[in-house]
Design a protein around this motif. Structure first.
Motif, mmCIF file in Angstrom:
data_model
loop_
_atom_site.group_PDB
_atom_site.id
_atom_site.type_symbol
_atom_site.label_atom_id
_atom_site.label_comp_id
_atom_site.label_asym_id
_atom_site.label_seq_id
_atom_site.Cartn_x
_atom_site.Cartn_y
_atom_site.Cartn_z
ATOM 1 N N ALA A 331 0.840 -1.194 0.000
ATOM 2 C CA ALA A 331 0.000 0.000 0.000
ATOM 3 C C ALA A 331 0.871 1.238 0.000
ATOM 4 O O ALA A 331 2.006 1.217 0.493
ATOM 5 N N GLY A 332 0.341 2.299 -0.570
ATOM 6 C CA GLY A 332 0.938 3.606 -0.416
ATOM 7 C C GLY A 332 0.188 4.363 0.663
ATOM 8 O O GLY A 332 -0.767 3.869 1.258
ATOM 9 N N ASP A 333 0.627 5.588 0.917
ATOM 10 C CA ASP A 333 -0.049 6.428 1.906
ATOM 11 C C ASP A 333 -0.027 7.859 1.405
ATOM 12 O O ASP A 333 1.028 8.495 1.360
ATOM 13 N N ALA A 334 -1.185 8.353 1.022
ATOM 14 C CA ALA A 334 -1.269 9.684 0.416
ATOM 15 C C ALA A 334 -0.962 10.794 1.404
ATOM 16 O O ALA A 334 -0.628 11.911 1.006
ATOM 17 N N THR A 335 -1.058 10.511 2.713
ATOM 18 C CA THR A 335 -0.828 11.569 3.703
ATOM 19 C C THR A 335 0.600 11.586 4.226
ATOM 20 O O THR A 335 1.020 12.528 4.877
ATOM 21 N N TYR A 336 1.371 10.511 3.945
ATOM 22 C CA TYR A 336 2.725 10.385 4.487
ATOM 23 C C TYR A 336 2.731 10.581 5.998
ATOM 24 O O TYR A 336 3.626 11.178 6.573
ATOM 25 N N GLY A 337 1.714 10.067 6.647
ATOM 26 C CA GLY A 337 1.617 10.173 8.091
ATOM 27 C C GLY A 337 1.295 8.839 8.709
ATOM 28 O O GLY A 337 1.196 7.825 8.028
ATOM 29 N N LEU A 338 1.129 8.836 10.017
ATOM 30 C CA LEU A 338 0.879 7.593 10.726
ATOM 31 C C LEU A 338 -0.589 7.396 11.063
ATOM 32 O O LEU A 338 -0.946 6.447 11.735
ATOM 33 N N ASN A 339 -1.470 8.312 10.624
ATOM 34 C CA ASN A 339 -2.866 8.218 11.060
ATOM 35 C C ASN A 339 -3.694 7.236 10.246
ATOM 36 O O ASN A 339 -4.835 6.957 10.569
ATOM 37 N N ASN A 340 -3.144 6.700 9.163
ATOM 38 C CA ASN A 340 -3.778 5.673 8.337
ATOM 39 C C ASN A 340 -4.861 6.201 7.407
ATOM 40 O O ASN A 340 -5.404 5.454 6.591
#
Length: 661
Positions: A331-340
């Protein structure tokens, strides 16, 4: 269409056939006077055993293709004119639990896919050299970038850094891996000519030369003598993830070949130029339009010719389309954060729009590649004829008659784990304290007395999809399309709430069934401190719940094959497992696709093996089922459906794409 492409290629091949027998094989050309040295990058051109070589490679991930097709795919790569193949090595499959290894004989669910030694030797038998990318992190749109999830259960560990705790586990694993790999290096008579250290470390934006040096030392200490390199999208991150002067720097891109290669030349003026990833296509996340990620033939051909004419060696990523079996999609993460909230799971298919499809068909990109390699490779060697893939078959529709309710499955689970507090998958005391990597985790709270209008609140973010059952009844709204992912039950919503009951209920049982949709495989170092299941408090009417029973639904093959309690269908609109059996009589057994566009969300299991995910939002609406996972005679398919099931299981002769908004 595929047949016509093959006919055209065969005509071109036979045009050259009269001289083929007079040519040496790839290995004959580079070893005819014995082996004196391996691959050298100490001058402006690559030398292999003292002879100039343009590395012409394609990516083929052995763990993503059924081993029955390894040789056919390799032969077709050689038929296209490649002299090398490249593969990653997934740590999380080869060491599924801490200290437990599987290199093709370890009895894990992926055992048959993991004989890396056999795969590398097959590549040599098919006259191909090998570029190996052992990681330890590989990205590759693969679950957690290939890192084992059990690492997350180790206190104070700092992944992908020079942390001594992390490196101790890397070193232990590499010691096992390199005992297999070291004898297969070119100077030892094997096909491996170079190995990559880590993967796109520049994308972490963490400059840590000591970490890369520590990894290189582990390689060398375990008998790796061949060329070592790094790879990065250099125009984006420069050389911050490289070791200039110590490891060869290579580039990853799919456009602006001259700009990327000029940059390589500027930072390594006296070294060979290598495009380590020329992206032939792209991958899909769920909710994305598949056609938006296709790379037109004209663009593919133009950029490839720009690379070859520069001149640069090249590795075409991907050359062989393949599959993220089971729960292994990343998976990628569009927010580049840890909040999922920005999670972007990749689909099960890893077809990639490359020269060879997921099902093994040769595409127009295959022909274009063959023409360009013939034009630009100055070394002429024997090439085999391509092996055509058998067309897939559409098996007959099957009525679905058997079911186990999810609530029944949880009730009968033999060894529930008692826990005072909510804990994530990775910290469960199972699998010799390696926690849970794949599947679902159930948080059960019994003997609840609920007031009318009682509100359940899950603080933080679900990781990644939760089903709420009260006394076995599903409370979630039924998933209809992409817009529903912003509502209750999914990873995007913070501090989500749902009303449990409109009337007073005594002695109730609450089940929170949480699915891991994929761990992130890309990004900065913070992105790799992630957990699945629930990690924050769960409340009813603002009171924190404690004293839970936890159930790890891993859907391992041995468990899937022994499921009991099947009965006639009583309700198609509640989370359930459904089973059908069917006979295969065709010889040879043929590939097929399972049409899942009439299901909603869940997984599909074939003869005990989790084939892939079902997610109605799309774009993927069918699952590739290779013949190697079928057997002559009776076969069993189980579908775990979260919401609502159709009356029949359907097949298809091809991949189906589509979105539901």
């Amino acid at each position: 269409m595929a047949h016509w492409l093959l006919i055209i290629f065969l005509a071109l091949f036979h045009h050259q056939a009269h001289s083929q027998e007079e040519l040496p094989t790839n290995y004959e050309y580079y070893t005819n006077n014995g082996i004196v040295s391996g691959l050298s990058a100490n001058q402006s051109d690559f030398l292999l055993n003292g002879k100039n070589i343009t590395i012409l490679s394609g990516a083929f991930h052995y763990f993503r293709v059924h081993p029955n097709y390894w040789r056919d795919r390799l032969r077709n790569m050689r038929a296209a004119g490649l002299n090398t193949i490249e593969t990653y090595v997934p740590w999380n499959l080869h060491e599924p639990y801490s200290g437990v290894y599987d290199f093709g004989n370890g009895s894990s669910d992926f055992e048959e896919f993991l004989d890396v030694e056999k795969f590398i030797k097959l590549a040599q038998e098919e006259d191909l050299f090998v570029l190996l990318r052992p990681g330890p992190y590989i990205c590759s749109e693969w679950e957690f970038g290939g890192l084992p999830a059990w690492l997350l259960g180790i206190p104070d560990i700092k992944l992908r850094t020079n942390d001594s705790i992390y490196l101790s586990y890397v070193s232990r694993y590499f010691e096992k891996l390199f005992k297999i790999i070291a004898p297969l290096q070119f100077p030892n008579g094997g096909p491996i000519i170079a190995l990559q250290v880590e993967n796109e470390y520049g994308n972490t934006w963490n400059i840590d030369a000591d970490y890369l040096k520590s990894l290189a030392k582990i390689y060398r200490d375990n008998g790796i003598t061949e060329l070592l390199y790094t790879s990065d999208p250099v125009l984006g991150v420069g050389v911050q993830g490289a070791l200039l002067g110590e490891l060869l720097v290579t580039a990853n891109f799919n456009s602006n070949a001259k700009g990327n290669l000029d940059y390589l030349k500027s930072v390594q003026p006296d070294k060979p130029i290598m495009t380590m990833e020329y992206w032939s296509g792209w991958f899909d996340h769920y909710t994305e339009n598949h056609t938006n990620n296709l790379v037109p033939l004209s663009r593919y051909r133009t950029v490839l010719e720009d690379i070859l004419s520069y001149p640069s060696s090249v590795n075409i990523y991907m050359f062989v389309g393949s599959t993220n079996w089971g729960f292994t999609n990343g998976a990628g993460d569009a927010t580049y954060g840890l909040n999922n909230s920005g999670l972007q799971p990749t689909i099960t298919s890893y077809d990639y729009d490359g020269p060879i499809t997921e099902q093994g068909q040769l595409t127009s990109k295959f022909n274009a590649t063959a023409e360009l390699l013939l034009k630009y490779n100055p070394v002429k060697t024997q090439l085999p004829e391509p092996v055509p893939a058998l067309d897939p078959i559409k098996y007959n529709s099957i009525e679905i008659k058997e079911q186990i309710l999810l609530s029944e499955l949880i009730d009968e689970y033999p060894s529930k784990i008692q826990s005072s507090n909510i804990i994530p998958m990775e910290k469960l005391p199972i699998n010799n304290n390696s926690g849970q990597t794949f599947g679902y985790i159930v948080y059960r709270k019994s003997q609840l007395d609920l007031n009318a209008g009682a509100v359940l609140k899950i603080t933080g973010y679900v990781r990644d999809h939760v089903l709420v059952l009260l006394n076995g009844k599903l409370l979630n709204p039924i998933l209809q399309g992409i817009s529903d992912l912003d509502g209750f039950g999914f990873w995007r919503l913070e501090n989500s709430t749902i009303i449990l009951t409109n009337e007073t209920v005594k002695n109730a049982t609450l089940d929170l069934v949480v699915e891991n949709n994929a761990r992130n495989n890309f990004g900065n170092l913070d992105q790799f401190q992630q957990y699945k299941g629930l990690i924050d408090n769960v409340l009813i009417d603002e009171t924190i719940l404690t004293d839970w029973e936890l159930v790890p639904l891993e859907f391992r093959r041995s468990w899937n094959q022994q499921l009991k309690g099947w009965h006639n269908i009583t309700n198609r609109n509640v989370p359930s497992l459904y089973r059908v059996t069917f006979n295969v009589s065709s010889v040879p057994v043929r590939d097929t696709f399972v049409n899942v566009q009439f299901w909603t969300k869940g997984i599909l299991i074939i003869n005990g093996f989790v084939l892939g995910r079902i997610f109605v939002v799309g774009p993927q609406q069918s699952l590739y089922l290779p013949a190697g996972l079928l057997q002559e005679g009776q076969n069993e398919i189980i579908v775990f459906e979260h919401f609502s099931a159709p009356t029949h299981l359907e097949f298809s002769e091809e991949m189906i794409y589509g979105l539901h908004y």
